[in-house]
Design a protein around this motif. Structure first.
Motif, PDB file in Angstrom:
ATOM      1  N   TYR A  93      16.274  25.571  13.170  1.00 22.07           N
ATOM      2  CA  TYR A  93      16.481  26.738  14.047  1.00 22.07           C
ATOM      3  C   TYR A  93      17.494  27.633  13.359  1.00 22.07           C
ATOM      4  CZ  TYR A  93      14.367  23.253  17.029  1.00 22.07           C
ATOM      5  OH  TYR A  93      13.536  22.285  17.532  1.00 22.07           O
ATOM      6  N   GLY A 133       5.538  24.821  21.531  1.00 24.21           N
ATOM      7  CA  GLY A 133       6.038  24.290  22.795  1.00 24.21           C
ATOM      8  C   GLY A 133       5.683  25.235  23.922  1.00 24.21           C
ATOM      9  N   ALA A 176       7.573  20.474  23.285  1.00 23.61           N
ATOM     10  CA  ALA A 176       7.734  20.032  21.889  1.00 23.61           C
ATOM     11  C   ALA A 176       7.672  18.503  21.804  1.00 23.61           C
ATOM     12  CB  ALA A 176       9.068  20.525  21.334  1.00 23.61           C
TER      13      ALA A 176
HETATM   14  O1  LIG Z   1       8.973  23.060  26.580  1.00 21.71           O
HETATM   15  C1  LIG Z   1       9.470  23.374  25.498  1.00 21.71           C
HETATM   16  O2  LIG Z   1       8.875  23.858  24.555  1.00 21.71           O
HETATM   17  C2  LIG Z   1      10.908  23.000  25.356  1.00 21.71           C
HETATM   18  O3  LIG Z   1      11.581  23.319  26.560  1.00 21.71           O
HETATM   19  C3  LIG Z   1      11.626  23.601  24.239  1.00 21.71           C
HETATM   20  O4  LIG Z   1      11.773  24.983  24.529  1.00 21.71           O
HETATM   21  C4  LIG Z   1      12.928  22.851  24.218  1.00 21.71           C
HETATM   22  O5  LIG Z   1      13.926  23.680  23.943  1.00 21.71           O
HETATM   23  C5  LIG Z   1      12.974  21.719  23.298  1.00 21.71           C
HETATM   24  O6  LIG Z   1      14.123  20.994  23.584  1.00 21.71           O
HETATM   25  C6  LIG Z   1      13.086  22.222  21.870  1.00 21.71           C
HETATM   26  O7  LIG Z   1      12.825  21.180  21.015  1.00 21.71           O
HETATM   27  P1  LIG Z   1      13.987  20.264  20.404  1.00 21.71           P
HETATM   28  O8  LIG Z   1      14.883  19.911  21.554  1.00 21.71           O
HETATM   29  O9  LIG Z   1      13.197  19.127  19.840  1.00 21.71           O
HETATM   30  O10 LIG Z   1      14.708  21.067  19.372  1.00 21.71           O
END
Ligand SMILES: O=C(O)[C@H](O)[C@@H](O)[C@H](O)[C@H](O)COP(=O)(O)O
Ligand code: SF4
Length: 608
Positions: free
Chosen positions: A217, A227, A516
């Motif tokens: 990120y 996601g 995700a």
């Molecule tokens: O539904 C979604 O797509 C999630 O809400 C995503 O927006 C969230 O932020 C995840 O936590 C990101 O992925 P990581 O936590 O694995 O970085």
């Protein structure tokens, strides 16, 4: 062009019939909205003067009411990477509006939570209800009746659903959603997950983990996993609420700027005083909602939309349920493998032909309603084209074939014959499981339950070595009424480690997972939830539980007499910090996940 698939036609007809009374009531609202002309002509001189007092060079045009005044609802904040680019949009939009003799004003801002920042934190308990908060904020903004059209600036998980729910209550207004695009690709998602699992095992330290996360990120734009946020973008395309294929063009590019400008110019063309009036409430009809479900299945989209889509539909007087999702999933093939359902990210997906190619393939296979009222074209066929700049001019081009069949395939040769969103039912209730990211040999898990009331307790048990076995990890009291239905995605690395060690592992919860999330079979959104008596509350450590995506079973294998005699333990105390106590009203009035878990829509319908 192939005839429409009979199952798509049947499910659509069933939704139309089920929705008829509420949809009629909704369409009457739109007619009244248009007739009442909740635009500036209805305002008093005092109302109007307040409305244009600070509008500078636009004051004279707004005062006369001679041209469309566009209301911008912005979810800008510069903490959330996906929305940071929106900071400059209102000025760009005003310039574009003036080019065609129109005006634009920021009608209001809405909060935009980043689920990545709140993942595993107390703030995540506000995430789902932030959707309804955004809907309320959108309604407050548009309630000024200063506008004859609306532009929605929002991308992430709860923001697009909230904006659409709010905007639909002003469905007489033509409305276009304006995206900002994904960040360029950073560290590959699989490498990000590898480092996370090493950290969960204590094999790397925080510095290495933070280095990995910030390489993933790393800039302005939406995260590049597929996601909930990027699933939102796909759905807006499937419903024809964007300029065609506007979703995945990077922020800060000339093409992005031209797409925003084109959206502003197009909005003016579809106003109510012209001959091509396209109100939002007519665009979002049963066929458009079915198209969104189809898009979810064809691309392996986020499970969160099994909750948000029912809520968005309800805001337009349309009722859908998980049986609709399951029957559509059974006939819609998986055409895209984008992380977590594959190794490529959303940039790779777009480069391979992206949403344009998916729409073309689905239309060609009779798996999509092409005859919907879009904001920008005659039907959905032209949404199968992608935007490019030719001599600095914005044009749209056909996408005749996938440019990378490891990511994007034709309907004639899909990755899976079905969409991978399974409806599960049994003596534990009704829930969903997304299997497009789960290896087939893990679709059936039968193992002893380990029961928790808090995701941190799961991680403590993992670290203490108490889960080194075949196990169904049960996390309950995570429903909307209990604590706001947080995502439990923080469990993914630990459960992934157990699975990689060869154990049969599944998660069962009345909570949610992230869009995700993948890899580990997760039966989620279990309804009814534990608080209020859901059967998940009866489970005890050691009970054998069977989660089977093949047959759709989710059962406690406990003899009937013992099961019937079981009571449900007291719920943990309601959350009381991080502002969560302010959302007690929403917890008390939320309804089932399958209906959208929406306190505001449940209360609204109680008055009909
Ligand atoms: O539904 C979604 O797509 C999630 O809400 C995503 O927006 C969230 O932020 C995840 O936590 C990101 O992925 P990581 O936590 O694995 O970085
Ligand atoms: S996609 Fe998710 S993690 Fe990324 S900015 Fe949006 S809400 Fe945050």
């Amino acid at each position: 062009m192939t005839d429409l698939h009979p199952v798509i036609a049947r499910v659509t007809a069933r939704i139309v019939e089920r929705s008829a009374p509420r949809r009629r009531h909704y369409l009457d609202l739109i007619e009244r909205g248009r007739e009442a002309g909740t635009n500036r002509a209805q305002l008093s001189c005092g109302n109007l003067a307040h409305g244009f007092a600070a509008s500078g060079e636009d004051k004279a045009v707004i005062r006369t009411g001679s041209a469309m005044n566009m209301g911008i609802i912005t979810a800008y904040n510069d903490m959330l990477s996906a929305h940071q680019p929106y900071g400059r949009y209102p000025d760009q939009i005003k310039i574009a509006a003036r080019e065609i003799g129109c005006t634009a004003q920021v009608a209001g801002g809405v909060p935009a939570m980043c689920d990545g920042v709140t993942q595993g934190q107390a703030g995540m308990d506000l995430s789902l209800f932030s959707r309804d908060t955004i809907a309320l904020s959108t309604a407050v903004s548009l309630s000024h009746a200063m506008f004859e059209g609306a532009l929605m600036l929002g991308i992430c998980d709860k923001i697009v659903p909230g904006l659409l729910i709010g905007a639909l209550r002003f469905g007489h207004l033509p409305t276009i959603f304006v995206p900002a695009g994904p960040m360029p690709s950073g560290l590959a998602n699989k490498e990000k997950v590898r480092i996370r699992q090493l950290y969960a095992e204590g094999k790397v330290g925080k510095d290495e983990l933070l280095e990995s996360e910030s390489a993933s990120y790393h800039g302005a734009g939406t995260c590049t996993f597929y996601g909930t946020a990027n699933s939102n973008q796909m759905m807006m395309e499937m419903m024809g609420l964007h300029m065609p294929a506007a979703s995945f063009v990077h922020p800060g590019t000339k093409l992005r700027q031209e797409l925003t400008r084109a959206a502003v110019h197009q909005l003016a063309r579809i106003g109510w005083d012209g001959d091509d009036y396209r109100p939002l409430g007519h665009c979002v009809d049963e066929k458009a909602i079915v198209n969104a479900i189809i898009g979810l299945m064809a691309t392996g989209g986020s499970t969160n939309h099994a909750i948000h889509l029912p809520a968005m539909a309800r805001a337009a007087g349309i009722s859908i349920d998980w049986t609709d999702f399951a029957e559509i999933s059974d006939v819609v093939p998986l055409l895209a493998r984008v992380y977590p359902n594959g190794s490529g990210d959303v940039n790779n997906f777009h480069a391979a032909g992206g949403i344009s190619y998916v729409i073309s393939e689905l239309l060609g296979a009779g798996l999509l309603h092409g005859d919907i009222l879009t904001v920008a074209r005659q039907g959905l066929a032209d949404y199968g084209q992608e935007p490019v700049l030719e001599n600095d001019a914005l044009v749209w081009k056909d996408v005749p074939a996938s440019r990378d069949e490891a990511i994007l395939r034709p309907a004639s040769n899909p990755f899976q014959a079905d969409g991978g969103m399974k409806l599960m039912e049994g003596n534990l209730g009704r829930c969903v499981m997304k299997v497009s990211a789960v290896d087939k040999e893990r679709w059936t898990i039968e193992a002893p339950a380990a029961v928790f009331h808090d995701q941190d307790d799961v991680l403590r048990a993992f670290k203490a070595g108490e889960l080194e076995r075949d196990v169904v990890v049960v996390v309950r009291f995570q429903g909307p009424k209990a604590n706001g239905m947080p995502e439990l995605h923080k469990l993914t690395p630990a459960l992934g480690v157990l699975q990689d060690r060869g154990f049969k592992v599944a998660l069962l919860t009345d909570g949610r997972m992230s869009g995700a999330s993948g890899k580990v079979p997760a039966a989620i959104h279990l309804s009814p939830e534990a608080l209020g008596g859901g059967a998940i509350g009866k489970l005890r450590d050691g009970d054998m539980v069977r989660v089977c995506a093949e047959t759709g079973a989710v059962d406690a294998l406990v003899d009937a007499a013992t099961w019937a005699a079981r009571d449900i333990p007291a719920a943990p105390p309601p959350p009381y910090d991080t502002g969560r106590e302010l959302f007690a009203l929403f917890r008390h009035h939320s309804d089932l996940a399958e209906a959208g878990a929406s306190p505001i829509l449940a209360a609204m319908e109680s008055e009909l």
